[in-house]
Design a protein around this motif. Structure first.
Motif, PDB file in Angstrom:
ATOM      1  N   SER A 174      -1.926  11.693 -67.469  1.00  0.00           N
ATOM      2  CA  SER A 174      -3.250  11.807 -68.096  1.00  0.00           C
ATOM      3  C   SER A 174      -3.080  12.453 -69.464  1.00  0.00           C
ATOM      4  O   SER A 174      -2.149  12.120 -70.196  1.00  0.00           O
ATOM      5  N   LYS A 175      -3.964  13.377 -69.798  1.00  0.00           N
ATOM      6  CA  LYS A 175      -3.859  14.093 -71.072  1.00  0.00           C
ATOM      7  C   LYS A 175      -3.749  15.596 -70.880  1.00  0.00           C
ATOM      8  O   LYS A 175      -3.705  16.340 -71.847  1.00  0.00           O
ATOM      9  N   TYR A 176      -3.689  16.022 -69.594  1.00  0.00           N
ATOM     10  CA  TYR A 176      -3.690  17.446 -69.316  1.00  0.00           C
ATOM     11  C   TYR A 176      -2.793  17.760 -68.135  1.00  0.00           C
ATOM     12  O   TYR A 176      -2.499  16.898 -67.307  1.00  0.00           O
ATOM     13  N   TYR A 177      -2.373  19.028 -68.050  1.00  0.00           N
ATOM     14  CA  TYR A 177      -1.665  19.521 -66.868  1.00  0.00           C
ATOM     15  C   TYR A 177      -2.703  19.966 -65.840  1.00  0.00           C
ATOM     16  O   TYR A 177      -3.679  20.634 -66.163  1.00  0.00           O
ATOM     17  N   HIS A 178      -2.460  19.594 -64.587  1.00  0.00           N
ATOM     18  CA  HIS A 178      -3.415  19.963 -63.540  1.00  0.00           C
ATOM     19  C   HIS A 178      -2.801  19.672 -62.180  1.00  0.00           C
ATOM     20  O   HIS A 178      -1.973  18.770 -62.032  1.00  0.00           O
ATOM     21  N   VAL A 179      -3.187  20.462 -61.184  1.00  0.00           N
ATOM     22  CA  VAL A 179      -2.808  20.215 -59.789  1.00  0.00           C
ATOM     23  C   VAL A 179      -4.089  20.185 -58.977  1.00  0.00           C
ATOM     24  O   VAL A 179      -4.845  21.160 -58.975  1.00  0.00           O
ATOM     25  N   ASN A 180      -4.378  19.071 -58.300  1.00  0.00           N
ATOM     26  CA  ASN A 180      -5.628  19.007 -57.540  1.00  0.00           C
ATOM     27  C   ASN A 180      -5.439  19.508 -56.116  1.00  0.00           C
ATOM     28  O   ASN A 180      -4.339  19.915 -55.714  1.00  0.00           O
ATOM     29  N   ASP A 181      -6.488  19.477 -55.336  1.00  0.00           N
ATOM     30  CA  ASP A 181      -6.466  20.046 -53.987  1.00  0.00           C
ATOM     31  C   ASP A 181      -5.529  19.298 -53.043  1.00  0.00           C
ATOM     32  O   ASP A 181      -5.124  19.844 -52.015  1.00  0.00           O
ATOM     33  N   ASP A 182      -5.203  18.050 -53.360  1.00  0.00           N
ATOM     34  CA  ASP A 182      -4.304  17.267 -52.522  1.00  0.00           C
ATOM     35  C   ASP A 182      -2.862  17.346 -52.992  1.00  0.00           C
ATOM     36  O   ASP A 182      -1.992  16.634 -52.474  1.00  0.00           O
ATOM     37  N   LYS A 194       0.486  21.627 -50.882  1.00  0.00           N
ATOM     38  CA  LYS A 194      -0.843  21.015 -50.764  1.00  0.00           C
ATOM     39  C   LYS A 194      -0.743  19.555 -50.340  1.00  0.00           C
ATOM     40  O   LYS A 194      -1.531  19.071 -49.517  1.00  0.00           O
ATOM     41  N   GLN A 195       0.224  18.849 -50.914  1.00  0.00           N
ATOM     42  CA  GLN A 195       0.396  17.427 -50.592  1.00  0.00           C
ATOM     43  C   GLN A 195       0.757  17.241 -49.130  1.00  0.00           C
ATOM     44  O   GLN A 195       0.246  16.334 -48.459  1.00  0.00           O
ATOM     45  N   GLU A 196       1.607  18.114 -48.619  1.00  0.00           N
ATOM     46  CA  GLU A 196       2.019  18.007 -47.220  1.00  0.00           C
ATOM     47  C   GLU A 196       0.843  18.286 -46.280  1.00  0.00           C
ATOM     48  O   GLU A 196       0.657  17.577 -45.270  1.00  0.00           O
ATOM     49  N   SER A 197       0.051  19.295 -46.612  1.00  0.00           N
ATOM     50  CA  SER A 197      -1.073  19.642 -45.744  1.00  0.00           C
ATOM     51  C   SER A 197      -2.188  18.602 -45.796  1.00  0.00           C
ATOM     52  O   SER A 197      -3.002  18.504 -44.869  1.00  0.00           O
ATOM     53  N   SER A 198      -2.240  17.829 -46.862  1.00  0.00           N
ATOM     54  CA  SER A 198      -3.301  16.828 -46.991  1.00  0.00           C
ATOM     55  C   SER A 198      -2.963  15.514 -46.290  1.00  0.00           C
ATOM     56  O   SER A 198      -3.838  14.667 -46.114  1.00  0.00           O
ATOM     57  N   LYS A 199      -1.699  15.336 -45.891  1.00  0.00           N
ATOM     58  CA  LYS A 199      -1.298  14.077 -45.256  1.00  0.00           C
ATOM     59  C   LYS A 199      -2.051  13.848 -43.953  1.00  0.00           C
ATOM     60  O   LYS A 199      -2.471  12.734 -43.645  1.00  0.00           O
ATOM     61  N   LEU A 253      -5.007  14.986 -43.138  1.00  0.00           N
ATOM     62  CA  LEU A 253      -6.383  14.618 -43.461  1.00  0.00           C
ATOM     63  C   LEU A 253      -6.479  13.179 -43.941  1.00  0.00           C
ATOM     64  O   LEU A 253      -7.434  12.469 -43.623  1.00  0.00           O
ATOM     65  N   LEU A 254      -5.491  12.731 -44.705  1.00  0.00           N
ATOM     66  CA  LEU A 254      -5.497  11.357 -45.196  1.00  0.00           C
ATOM     67  C   LEU A 254      -5.459  10.374 -44.033  1.00  0.00           C
ATOM     68  O   LEU A 254      -6.205   9.384 -44.016  1.00  0.00           O
ATOM     69  N   ASP A 255      -4.610  10.644 -43.052  1.00  0.00           N
ATOM     70  CA  ASP A 255      -4.529   9.777 -41.870  1.00  0.00           C
ATOM     71  C   ASP A 255      -5.839   9.793 -41.083  1.00  0.00           C
ATOM     72  O   ASP A 255      -6.316   8.749 -40.617  1.00  0.00           O
ATOM     73  N   HIS A 280     -13.314  13.844 -46.163  1.00  0.00           N
ATOM     74  CA  HIS A 280     -13.328  13.985 -44.703  1.00  0.00           C
ATOM     75  C   HIS A 280     -14.692  14.463 -44.229  1.00  0.00           C
ATOM     76  O   HIS A 280     -15.250  13.937 -43.264  1.00  0.00           O
ATOM     77  N   GLY A 281     -15.259  15.458 -44.922  1.00  0.00           N
ATOM     78  CA  GLY A 281     -16.577  15.953 -44.549  1.00  0.00           C
ATOM     79  C   GLY A 281     -17.652  14.890 -44.691  1.00  0.00           C
ATOM     80  O   GLY A 281     -18.538  14.765 -43.841  1.00  0.00           O
TER      81      GLY A 281
END
Length: 484
Positions: free
Chosen positions: A466-474, A193-198, A200-202, A232-233
């Motif tokens: 933080s206080k929780y485990y989580h993976v976001n869309d990026d 996910k991190q690689e695919s979001s790069k 979009l970040l640019d 982006h949207g």
């Protein structure tokens, strides 16, 4: 100041003249019980962003209800809540797990406000009905559509996490997972996910620079927590506005625009835009910027007035609050100033603060639902609902404690910075940061233990403590500070 607030409120058709219905606090809570169980922060344990927003919105809602029940002045308030999406069936659906509800509070009628909240959330149709009992006390009845009985457990089960048993034991399951188990299960997916979001970040950076140039903005940014896809949207929609509504966007010249989770003007004059709103709704805000400018210009005046009453204490706007309108903040300042002035004028007043006595101290004005307290960095946190004598007594009593906390916090920040940099370097992380709910000591402890982990395979990963485990869309990994 009230003239200015009224002017803005009238122009946007927010205010209505209504008589407050006399519902007790218990009746109000009973009527809103389905709503409370649908948006309660504990139901969003795995999702710190949604949890934080719901927590803040609930505080502001409770404060609004307390004010109208106490016959205190209120001003239009806009809140956003996250609810679990009924159609979502998998944790892999990302943002589809939630639906957002925007609630506008503008009435002084308690019954209408409760009805409006529940209808907005789609929970009830024939909501709150007050009726006379032979001319005696009013009673309240609540009914579901088609005459079905209302039972809060029904609603709780409907809106809760579908994988969570009723006893709430499952809510903390993820927080009890080990770091190794979490990384084994999610690290590969996070890096993809991190690689695919790069890309979009640019693209987002290029779009931001282009918009800033065309509109001559001071700054364009988005709050942490939103995915690059969502931003982006919004940036593309905003760019279309630049081309199709150039004349209407001239009012944005020289301003700071922030894409976040609410639409309005904050106390520092930043233009906040909810990325889920349609562009036409943004335009309605842009057309009212002159009115908001008048309000923003009053903020520093009222902060100075409050500062002088608190011994020249520095008044700092709580920028960590995810959503507070300038009109709401002004109302908070006015209430504290008025309360202190009345306290000083009381003939039997025995507590005073000398001019300049608190020159090197700071205070933040919070929601009325918060409590009078000292923060970990020694700042006085003052809600407008506290009587003046209690404020003065608290400030004078905890003066030395404030100094001690400030000095301790400065030392902890240095320790935190060293531990963070060392951890980031040893694990070769792309980024390492923390949630605002994590203290410097907790962050230091987390980083020190993380640095000693053998082969966690976190190279080039982005990690948020933080206080929780989580993976976001990026692909950003969130881990609890006290991981095992």
């Amino acid at each position: 100041m009230f003239f200015l607030l009224s002017r803005l409120s009238l122009k946007q058709s927010f205010c209505r003249c209504m008589v407050t219905r006399h519902l007790s606090c218990a009746q109000t809570k009973a009527a809103l019980k389905p709503f409370y169980f649908a948006v309660h922060p504990d139901l969003f344990g795995q999702y710190p962003i949604q949890r934080s927003i719901n927590e803040d919105s609930l505080k502001r809602l409770n404060s609004y209800l307390e004010d109208i029940q106490g016959k205190k002045p209120v001003h239009p308030t806009h809140l956003m809540f996250y609810l679990k999406n009924d159609s979502a069936t998998s944790l892999e659906e990302g943002s589809d797990l939630f639906k957002t509800v925007r609630v506008s509070l503008f009435s002084r009628d308690v019954q209408f406000t409760i009805s409006h909240i529940l209808k907005t959330c789609g929970m009830l149709e024939d909501l709150v009905t007050l009726h006379q009992n032979d001319g005696q006390d009013r009673k309240m009845s609540v009914a579901l559509p088609y005459g079905a009985p209302l039972h809060w457990l029904h609603v709780y089960q409907q809106f809760r996490d579908r994988q969570t048993p009723i006893d709430l034991a499952q809510l903390q399951k993820n927080s009890r997972s080990t770091l190794k188990d979490f990384l084994d299960k999610n690290l590969k997916n996070a890096k993809e996910k991190q690689e695919s979001s790069k890309t979009l970040l640019d693209q987002n950076k290029l779009l931001s620079d282009r918009i800033c140039k065309e509109l001559r903005l001071r700054k364009l940014k988005w709050e942490n927590g939103w995915s690059h896809t969502s931003c982006h949207g919004s940036l593309k929609n905003f760019l279309k506005l630049c081309h199709s509504k150039q004349s209407e966007l001239k009012s944005l010249h020289g301003r700071t625009v922030v894409f976040t989770d609410w639409t309005g003007i904050d106390p520092r004059g930043c233009v906040m835009l909810n990325i889920q709103d349609v562009p036409e709704f943004w335009l309605s805000l842009f057309n009212s910027l002159e009115d908001y400018d008048v309000l923003v210009s009053q903020v520093s005046t009222w902060e100075r007035r409050l500062s002088s009453l608190l011994g020249d204490m520095q008044i700092v706007f709580d920028e960590e609050s995810p959503s507070i309108l300038v009109a709401v903040y002004l109302n908070y300042l006015y209430r504290v100033v008025s309360s202190l002035r009345r306290g000083y004028l009381t003939p039997d007043a025995s507590v005073y603060i000398k001019p300049g006595e608190f020159k090197n101290f700071t205070a933040r004005i919070l929601s009325p639902a918060d409590s009078l307290s000292l923060s970990l960095n020694g700042e006085f946190r003052i809600p407008p609902s506290i009587p003046s004598e209690l404020i003065l007594e608290f400030v004078l009593k905890h003066k030395q404690k404030s100094v001690d906390l400030y000095q301790e916090n400065e030392r902890n920040l240095l320790t935190e910075e060293e531990a963070l940099l060392d951890c980031k370097h040893k694990l070769q992380l792309a980024s390492l940061s923390k949630d605002c709910s994590v203290s410097p000591l907790q962050m230091s402890d987390c980083c020190e233990r993380l640095s000693k982990q053998e082969n966690p395979d976190l190279e080039n990963a982005s990690v948020v403590v933080s206080k929780y485990y989580h993976v976001n869309d990026d692909g950003v990994l969130s881990i609890p500070w006290n991981w095992k």
